[in-house]
Design a protein around this motif. Structure first.
Motif, PDB file in Angstrom:
ATOM      1  N   PRO A 145      55.540  63.421  12.799  1.00 42.34           N
ATOM      2  CA  PRO A 145      54.122  62.970  12.456  1.00 42.34           C
ATOM      3  C   PRO A 145      53.295  62.631  13.800  1.00 42.34           C
ATOM      4  N   GLU A 146      53.953  62.442  14.860  1.00 42.49           N
ATOM      5  CA  GLU A 146      53.402  62.163  16.068  1.00 42.49           C
ATOM      6  C   GLU A 146      52.269  62.882  16.652  1.00 42.49           C
ATOM      7  N   ASN A 157      49.296  65.158  15.710  1.00 42.28           N
ATOM      8  CA  ASN A 157      48.371  65.972  14.687  1.00 42.28           C
ATOM      9  C   ASN A 157      47.801  67.139  15.039  1.00 42.28           C
ATOM     10  N   TYR A 170      57.585  70.186   7.176  1.00 44.30           N
ATOM     11  CA  TYR A 170      56.506  69.285   7.496  1.00 44.30           C
ATOM     12  C   TYR A 170      55.089  69.899   7.528  1.00 44.30           C
ATOM     13  N   ASN A 203      51.807  69.500   5.320  1.00 43.46           N
ATOM     14  CA  ASN A 203      50.421  69.590   5.975  1.00 43.46           C
ATOM     15  C   ASN A 203      49.418  70.886   6.007  1.00 43.46           C
ATOM     16  N   SER A 222      50.048  60.199   2.225  1.00 40.97           N
ATOM     17  CA  SER A 222      49.315  60.668   3.507  1.00 40.97           C
ATOM     18  C   SER A 222      48.415  59.872   4.231  1.00 40.97           C
ATOM     19  N   CYS A 223      48.407  59.694   5.515  1.00 40.62           N
ATOM     20  CA  CYS A 223      47.404  59.056   6.313  1.00 40.62           C
ATOM     21  C   CYS A 223      45.896  59.131   5.759  1.00 40.62           C
ATOM     22  N   ASN A 239      47.831  64.136   8.231  1.00 38.79           N
ATOM     23  CA  ASN A 239      49.178  63.791   8.271  1.00 38.79           C
ATOM     24  C   ASN A 239      49.674  63.380   6.840  1.00 38.79           C
ATOM     25  N   PHE A 258      53.091  62.528   5.115  1.00 32.26           N
ATOM     26  CA  PHE A 258      54.351  62.208   5.603  1.00 32.26           C
ATOM     27  C   PHE A 258      55.441  62.048   4.620  1.00 32.26           C
ATOM     28  N   LEU A 274      60.474  61.034   6.726  1.00 30.20           N
ATOM     29  CA  LEU A 274      59.653  60.766   7.764  1.00 30.20           C
ATOM     30  C   LEU A 274      59.333  59.375   7.799  1.00 30.20           C
ATOM     31  N   ASN A 318      56.369  56.293   8.176  1.00 28.13           N
ATOM     32  CA  ASN A 318      54.994  56.028   7.706  1.00 28.13           C
ATOM     33  C   ASN A 318      54.363  55.981   8.978  1.00 28.13           C
ATOM     34  N   TYR A 363      47.222  54.318   4.177  1.00 33.42           N
ATOM     35  CA  TYR A 363      47.249  55.582   3.792  1.00 33.42           C
ATOM     36  C   TYR A 363      47.045  55.877   2.115  1.00 33.42           C
TER      37      TYR A 363
END
Length: 575
Positions: free
Chosen positions: A269-270, A272, A299, A303, A528-529, A534, A536, A556, A558, A564
């Motif tokens: 997730p780092e 995007n 992932y 996404n 999700s954010c 993202n 996750f 994953l 958060n 979120y």
């Protein structure tokens, strides 16, 4: 035991005196020749410069005719960078010397090395060095953080063995690490007895040195990797994960490969921009790491809608697209959106993929699940792609209309039982899902317009969906109630028992039983954010309940614990 044996063999090393002799002369006859087709960048920064390629014993340049972003992507990924930012032409990084090896380049963007692309022929060119090509590579500065995760497979004595590596006392074996440039080489003096615990290296009593080729960007991580061979401990970050995985592959340290692959999953997730994820998937293909491939694909499937709208979408390879389209955990608005994105990808690729490859990808589209109104409009639209595959599209339209017009009992016997064409992906259109964010859950407040649609409690949302995507059921509605509970008392108020919090509940209000002989619901909860690309976490519901895991138990982490959203998705399927 193996642990005692290791300690028995290593204790003498730990008591070596500082005055112990260190090797300074080695037999260079074991050095490997420079790798044919290697590339390097000549410039002030390691991530940008004039592109040079090694062939027939010497370095040469590349002409800028046909030099575009696809070619730059291949160069940058070959050097270990996540991807390319831009290309340069006209000798912007200075004019080279020697031969111009490559001209009229034509890359697909998915090749593992520049020499795999189409070009005139080695040294066949009408260019001068005023046309030398260059690139600017992505360095990972888009990554939002550099959190580290520890890998610990230590067997004991890790601290002492780490000090031994740091001091180099009594070392008797040299590891030569070649970078991408001809002149530069790193040398590490280590202890042969340590390396002999890694049989893949084929170190024998007569061995005195080992030469390995490592991409330039991984140079800063070699020392930490070699130290791991002593201590079995290392910290992994998103900027070091791919290099450590590559080094573990080169040295045959399978356990570290697996651990770094799992750690990289935590780091997905780092980034995007999706550059790192796509690069890691391709690397997983080259190294045969199936676990890494699956983790990245999952992932990217979660996404998918963000990936489709990103610049990276047009650069992904055929085999990656093929793997994605076969998945049922793709999160998209609807199947029509996925078809449109695939058509755009095929058009962007042009002649890079064959007609047969185009057809194989289009056959992964689940025409049966395209909303019937969009299915109807498709027959009136035209494009070169649809004309080239007219039979495929007409067959898809026919089967789609049959699926929407006939009871499933009529058509199921004509279908392959293993077929996924009538299985829903995770469709998030307003017709099938409802969403609210964590601030609503944690800090509920009354809003007249909000509650007029959803009810009187901000943590209880009610909405309706068709019983099934088929036109036969579109007017038969199922009414759903979505809830998030934060305490045992809240669960008790609804006559249910909860043992972990927060917990989500997604239940139909009584009338779903009329469809249970034909339709089942495999509903999903998506976390999700709220303001980032993202997703996750995705979780199914067991008996209408889904315990929302914390960071320690989540696949994953958060990345946005205070901002979120929860999305409840109804997924009807024919039984």
């Amino acid at each position: 035991s193996s642990k005692r044996r290791i300690m028995y063999l290593l204790w003498p090393l730990l008591f070596l005196h500082v005055s112990a002799q260190r090797l300074t002369l080695f037999d260079d006859r074991l050095k490997q020749p420079k790798q044919e087709g290697r590339v390097r960048l000549v410039g002030d920064l390691p991530s940008s410069g004039r592109v040079e390629v090694y062939h027939d014993g010497q370095w040469g340049t590349v002409c800028d005719d046909g030099w575009e972003l696809a070619e730059a992507q291949v160069v940058c990924r070959q050097l270990g960078f996540p991807g390319a930012i831009s290309v340069t032409t006209g000798g912007q990084y200075g004019e080279g010397s020697g031969p111009i090896w490559l001209d009229d380049m034509n890359c697909k963007g998915s090749e593992s090395s520049l020499s795999e692309c189409s070009f005139k022929g080695w040294g066949v060119t009408d260019c001068s060095h005023k046309e030398d090509a260059g690139v600017v590579c992505e360095t990972g500065t888009n990554i939002t953080s550099n959190r580290q995760f520890s890998v610990d497979n230590s067997l004991g004595l890790s601290h002492d063995l780490g000090l031994l590596f740091d001091s180099g006392d009594g070392c008797d074996f040299r590891i030569n690490v070649r970078e991408t440039s001809e002149e530069e080489e790193l040398t590490f003096c280590v202890h042969k007895i340590i390396l002999m615990f890694y049989p893949e290296l084929n170190i024998t009593n007569d061995s005195r040195n080992l030469t390995v080729n490592v991409s330039q960007t991984c140079h800063p991580h070699v020392s930490a990797f070699l130290r791991y061979l002593y201590t079995r401990q290392i910290d992994v970050s998103i900027t070091s994960a791919q290099c450590l995985h590559q080094l573990a592959f080169i040295f045959g340290v399978k356990k570290l490969m697996e651990d770094v692959g799992r750690t990289f999953t935590l780091l997905l997730p780092e980034d995007n921009t999706f550059l790192t994820q796509v690069s890691m998937y391709e690397y997983g293909v080259r190294t045969g790491d199936l676990v890494l491939q699956e983790n990245v694909l999952q992932y990217l499937s979660w996404n998918c809608e963000y990936l489709i709208s990103s610049p990276v979408w047009s650069t992904i390879s055929f085999h990656m697209m093929d793997a994605l389209l076969q998945r049922s955990d793709l999160i998209v608005n609807d199947e029509a959106l996925l078809l449109e994105a695939l058509e755009r990808w095929i058009q962007d690729k042009g002649d890079e993929i064959s007609s047969d490859q185009q057809a194989s990808l289009l056959n992964h589209i689940r025409f049966l699940l395209i909303p019937v109104d969009k299915l109807y409009e498709m027959q009136f639209s035209s494009s070169v792609l649809r004309q080239n595959h007219e039979k495929l599209y007409l067959t898809g339209l026919l089967r789609g209309f049959q699926f929407n017009a006939l009871p499933f009992s009529k058509i199921r016997n004509k279908m392959d039982n293993m077929s996924s064409e009538y299985l829903s992906r995770i469709y998030t259109g307003d017709e099938w899902s409802v969403i609210f964010n964590v601030s609503t859950v944690k800090y509920p407040r009354y809003d007249y317009n909000y509650n007029r649609r959803y009810g009187q409690n901000n943590r209880i949302l009610t909405f309706s969906t068709p019983a099934h995507p088929s036109a036969l059921y579109r007017k038969q509605m199922v009414f759903w109630q979505a809830q998030v509970f934060l305490s045992a008392q809240e669960c008790s108020n609804y006559g249910i028992s909860c043992y972990s919090f927060p917990v989500a509940r997604f239940v139909a209000n009584g009338n779903q039983n009329m469809y249970t002989s034909t339709i089942r619901y495999s509903n999903r909860l998506i976390l999700s954010c709220k303001n980032e690309n993202n997703v996750f976490h995705v979780q199914d519901f067991k008996n209408s309940m889904a315990v929302i895991p914390n960071n320690s138990s989540m696949d994953l982490p958060n990345p946005c614990p205070d901002d979120y959203s929860f999305r409840f998705v109804a997924r009807p399927e024919y039984i």
